[in-house]
Design an enzyme around this catalytic site. Structure first.
Site, PDB file in Angstrom:
ATOM      1  N   GLY A 204       0.927  -1.179  -0.161  1.00 31.34           N
ATOM      2  CA  GLY A 204       0.042   0.076  -0.035  1.00 31.34           C
ATOM      3  C   GLY A 204       1.149   0.813   0.052  1.00 31.34           C
ATOM      4  O   GLY A 204       1.778   1.139   0.363  1.00 31.34           O
ATOM      5  N   SER A 207      -0.317   9.229   1.488  1.00 31.27           N
ATOM      6  CA  SER A 207       0.420  10.766   1.493  1.00 31.27           C
ATOM      7  C   SER A 207       1.708  10.883   2.091  1.00 31.27           C
ATOM      8  O   SER A 207       2.703  11.687   2.005  1.00 31.27           O
ATOM      9  CB  SER A 207      -0.658  11.418   1.749  1.00 31.27           C
ATOM     10  OG  SER A 207      -0.697  11.469   2.755  1.00 31.27           O
ATOM     11  N   TYR A 208       1.641   9.895   3.159  1.00 31.56           N
ATOM     12  CA  TYR A 208       2.801   9.623   4.766  1.00 31.56           C
ATOM     13  C   TYR A 208       4.142   9.206   3.080  1.00 31.56           C
ATOM     14  O   TYR A 208       4.927   9.304   4.206  1.00 31.56           O
ATOM     15  CB  TYR A 208       2.983   9.302   5.191  1.00 31.56           C
ATOM     16  CG  TYR A 208       1.548  11.106   6.476  1.00 31.56           C
ATOM     17  CD1 TYR A 208       1.838  11.631   7.182  1.00 31.56           C
ATOM     18  CD2 TYR A 208       0.401  10.640   5.997  1.00 31.56           C
ATOM     19  CE1 TYR A 208       0.850  12.859   7.710  1.00 31.56           C
ATOM     20  CE2 TYR A 208      -0.221  12.049   6.773  1.00 31.56           C
ATOM     21  CZ  TYR A 208       0.013  12.714   7.506  1.00 31.56           C
ATOM     22  OH  TYR A 208      -0.048  14.118   8.144  1.00 31.56           O
ATOM     23  N   GLY A 209       3.517   8.127   3.142  1.00 35.54           N
ATOM     24  CA  GLY A 209       4.522   7.311   2.797  1.00 35.54           C
ATOM     25  C   GLY A 209       3.875   5.580   2.158  1.00 35.54           C
ATOM     26  O   GLY A 209       3.046   5.675   1.750  1.00 35.54           O
ATOM     27  N   VAL A 211       3.592   1.129   2.518  1.00 32.26           N
ATOM     28  CA  VAL A 211       3.192  -0.143   4.463  1.00 32.26           C
ATOM     29  C   VAL A 211       4.081  -0.944   3.307  1.00 32.26           C
ATOM     30  O   VAL A 211       3.667  -1.142   1.539  1.00 32.26           O
ATOM     31  CB  VAL A 211       2.405   0.025   3.907  1.00 32.26           C
ATOM     32  CG1 VAL A 211       1.456  -1.271   4.710  1.00 32.26           C
ATOM     33  CG2 VAL A 211       1.118   1.664   4.634  1.00 32.26           C
ATOM     34  N   LYS A 226       4.552   0.499   8.185  1.00 36.50           N
ATOM     35  CA  LYS A 226       4.267   1.910   7.731  1.00 36.50           C
ATOM     36  C   LYS A 226       5.188   2.475   7.454  1.00 36.50           C
ATOM     37  O   LYS A 226       6.272   3.139   8.817  1.00 36.50           O
ATOM     38  CB  LYS A 226       3.525   3.080   7.986  1.00 36.50           C
ATOM     39  CG  LYS A 226       2.500   3.814   7.481  1.00 36.50           C
ATOM     40  CD  LYS A 226       1.196   4.299   8.695  1.00 36.50           C
ATOM     41  CE  LYS A 226       0.877   5.815   7.660  1.00 36.50           C
ATOM     42  NZ  LYS A 226       0.189   6.085   8.654  1.00 36.50           N
ATOM     43  N   ASP A 324     -12.011  10.781   9.466  1.00 39.26           N
ATOM     44  CA  ASP A 324     -11.851  10.430   8.309  1.00 39.26           C
ATOM     45  C   ASP A 324     -11.862   9.344   7.784  1.00 39.26           C
ATOM     46  O   ASP A 324     -11.173   8.315   7.372  1.00 39.26           O
ATOM     47  CB  ASP A 324     -10.200  10.650   7.803  1.00 39.26           C
ATOM     48  CG  ASP A 324      -9.626  10.378   6.381  1.00 39.26           C
ATOM     49  OD1 ASP A 324     -10.463  10.973   6.035  1.00 39.26           O
ATOM     50  OD2 ASP A 324      -8.711  10.448   6.058  1.00 39.26           O
TER      51      ASP A 324
END
Length: 649
Positions: A204, A207-209, A211, A226, A324
């Protein structure tokens, strides 16, 4: 020997007594008048030349130890420009004394021509060995601390190597023995182990990185890692604050419908932060995307919404607002349990607040309520934001659409704030389902129901076979292939390791579990050929032979049927087809079937399209008891072992 020369020429009367000329002998000095006249004329000419030129004072250094020898090639003949300057005894004695002092201070012979005052200044400013050492160390420290620009090395691509080989071969055409044939070297894949985890492929991105799938080498447990880079977190607004908030919130949560945070570690030398979670095979969004109709059945949507509400009930009891909620943030474990993830924008409500008042707006635009996007409120209730997002998620699962859709973001916000909610027309929804959707999508957050009100709604309390793990969910669990990206890493660790010792990145020896069990398992799966090409996430290839909800021309609301059979004309043959579903075919709340329902199904459905169930004759009795759980008798031991995930009795 050093000493200043005379700046003025003495008179003729003093010359015989003060100066020694090179032509004078040891017996005495010639006193003839002719010599005196010649000397007087010479002095007069010299004074005229000095007055015209006015040269600067000169320093004549004479070494008293120098032994002149004509055999060495020396010559004492007079200079072509004139006789040499006379030297007095006082000058010679002074030079000898200064030379003796210089030898005591710094041994060695030094000859120079220049101003005497400048020479003394140079001697005074000369550095001592200790000062020279300190200056050298200071210069080295300055060079070492000087910032250097980091340049990325050029990428050694295949095209670059081919170009270099072609140029070299063209230059060496005269000698075929020097011809270069490039063949890439296939290096065996090495097992990558960091902090006790064997790393696999990517499952996966966000936006943050990204997986990745990992395996704990000490417990042989699959995990999800993650990975977030420092540079990306600095570029994202409030990136570091969101990560710290997510870590602090997840450490206090422990629920079956909340993804579990296992470990967090940081590697400054790599510039990355790692968060280890429990492993999940996919998300609800993957299930929706796999369907050609881009929607789920009513029973599947009810089962997912049921577990979503249980997770939200736990979060709100811990005074946490997720903000969210969407299908992409609802993960599925290997037994199809829904788990809420991604707490990057979640907010911990203050303990002393009487409500869930928040002022910081976050989330996905299509799932945000009017009070967040329309700008008509100074504050909003974080708990009611989650209920609105849950309503949009339910709407999307049952219909494959969104209640408010616009291409432009500002128009989307305007539609969310002003337009009324319209029910989807491509599926048939019951009155209870429409009612709960309308209540969840109430634009006034003061009258919007909370999680307790939703869990008491009639549609929420309705029983579906999917709630018991049956239907299409059970078919996915029974027939599906699980995503697996660890096969190359496991093969490199156990099959390619041999007798070598496996070390981690720090050079420490790893104590691995007995490899015989893992090797036998790998050999078994390798013979079945089911591990080599599995994707990292759920896809259509994950469930071979699984009958999906096919999208028909003019996908409208299907006609109701007591038997659960949907007769729709096929676009090609026009024959009636049963709606593709699981063996028990749950498409809505199962009504009480009349007698002879099974015979009607077998008579209407086409033989090639029907999924036969060997125990279909017992279905009416089971369906008759499914809606009413309170009428169940005493449960046996096996019933307790295999009880459903939603049954708390």
């Amino acid at each position: 020997m050093e000493g200043p020369s005379s700046s003025s020429v003495p008179t003729a009367s003093d010359a015989p007594s003060k100066y020694l000329l090179p032509s004078d002998s040891d017996d005495g000095i010639a006193t003839s008048s002719a010599a005196n006249v010649g000397a007087r004329n010479h002095v007069t000419n010299t004074e005229k030349m000095e007055k015209e030129k006015k040269p600067s004072p000169m320093v004549l250094n004479v070494d008293p130890d120098y032994d002149y020898d004509e055999e060495d090639g020396g010559s004492c003949e007079e200079d072509q420009r004139g006789p040499p300057a006379p030297i007095s005894r006082e000058i010679v004695d002074g030079a000898i004394a200064r030379r003796s002092r210089d030898r005591q201070i710094s041994p060695g012979v030094k000859m120079s021509i220049g101003n005497y005052d400048d020479m003394e200044d140079d001697d005074e400013e000369a550095e001592t060995p200790e000062e020279q050492k300190q200056r050298f160390l200071a210069s080295m420290k300055r060079i070492r601390n000087q910032p250097q620009e980091a340049f990325d090395p050029p990428e050694d691509t295949e095209a670059m190597r081919e170009f270099i080989n072609r140029q070299v071969n063209d230059a060496m055409m005269f000698n075929r023995d020097n011809h270069i044939d490039y063949s890439p070297v296939n290096k065996p894949k090495e097992a990558k182990i960091i902090e006790g985890y064997l790393w696999g492929g990517i499952i996966g991105t966000g936006s943050y990185g990204k997986v990745k799938e990992v395996i704990d080498i000490y417990t042989i447990t699959r995990r999800a890692a993650k990975i977030m880079k420092y540079e990306k977190l600095r570029k994202i607004p409030n990136g570091w604050d969101n990560i710290r908030s997510e870590m602090s919130i997840l450490r206090r949560l422990n629920h079956r419908n909340i993804v579990k945070l296992i470990e967090v570690f940081n590697l400054p030398e790599k510039g990355k932060v790692y968060m280890i979670f429990e492993y999940c095979i996919g998300s609800v969004q993957n299930l929706i995307d796999m369907e050609p109709a881009h929607r789920l059945s009513i029973g599947e949507s009810h089962a997912i919404f049921l577990e979503l509400c249980h997770g939200l009930n736990y979060l709100h009891s811990k005074r946490v607002s997720h903000k969210d909620i969407k299908p992409g943030n609802l993960l599925l474990s290997i037994d199809m349990t829904v788990k809420i993830c991604d707490f990057g924008v979640a907010e911990q409500i203050c303990l002393f607040q009487s409500d869930g008042r928040c002022t910081k707006v976050n989330g996905t635009p299509k799932f945000q309520p009017p009070e967040c996007v329309y700008g008509n409120h100074e504050y909003f209730d974080g708990y009611k934001v989650d209920m609105w997002s849950a309503g949009v998620t339910l709407y999307n699962m049952v219909s494959g659409k969104y209640p408010f859709e616009q291409q432009v973001l500002l128009r989307l916000y305007e539609s969310i704030g002003t337009n009324p909610v319209e029910m989807p027309t491509n599926v048939e929804l019951s009155k209870d389902l429409q009612d709960i959707i309308k209540r969840l999508l109430d634009k006034d957050f003061n009258t919007r129901p909370n999680i307790s009100d939703v869990m008491q709604h009639p549609w929420f309390q309705t029983g579906f076979p999917e709630d018991q793990g049956l239907g299409r969910i059970m078919e996915r669990m029974r027939t599906g292939d699980r995503p697996f990206t660890m096969y190359p890493s496991l093969q490199a660790m156990y099959d390619g390791a041999g007798s070598e010792v496996i070390l981690d990145e720090d050079g420490n020896e790893l104590v691995l579990p007995p490899p015989d069990l893992v090797k036998r398992g790998l050999k078994f799966f390798l013979e079945l050929k089911i591990l080599e090409n599995l994707p990292g996430t759920l896809s259509l290839s994950s469930f071979p032979g699984f009958q999906t909800l096919e999208k028909r021309p003019g996908d409208g609301p299907p006609p109701s049927s007591d038997s659960g059979v949907v007769a729709a004309p096929d676009s090609a043959s026009g024959d009636p087809l049963r709606r593709p579903s699981s063996r028990s075919m749950p498409t809505s709340a199962p009504p009480r079937p009349p007698s002879g329902a099974v015979e009607v199904v077998e008579a209407v459905a086409a033989p090639e399209a029907v999924v036969e169930d060997p125990v279909v004759e017992e279905a009416p009795a089971q369906q008759q008891e499914a809606p009413d759980r309170r009428r169940r008798g005493k449960r046996s031991l096996f019933s307790c072992i295999f009880r459903s995930r939603t049954d708390s009795s």
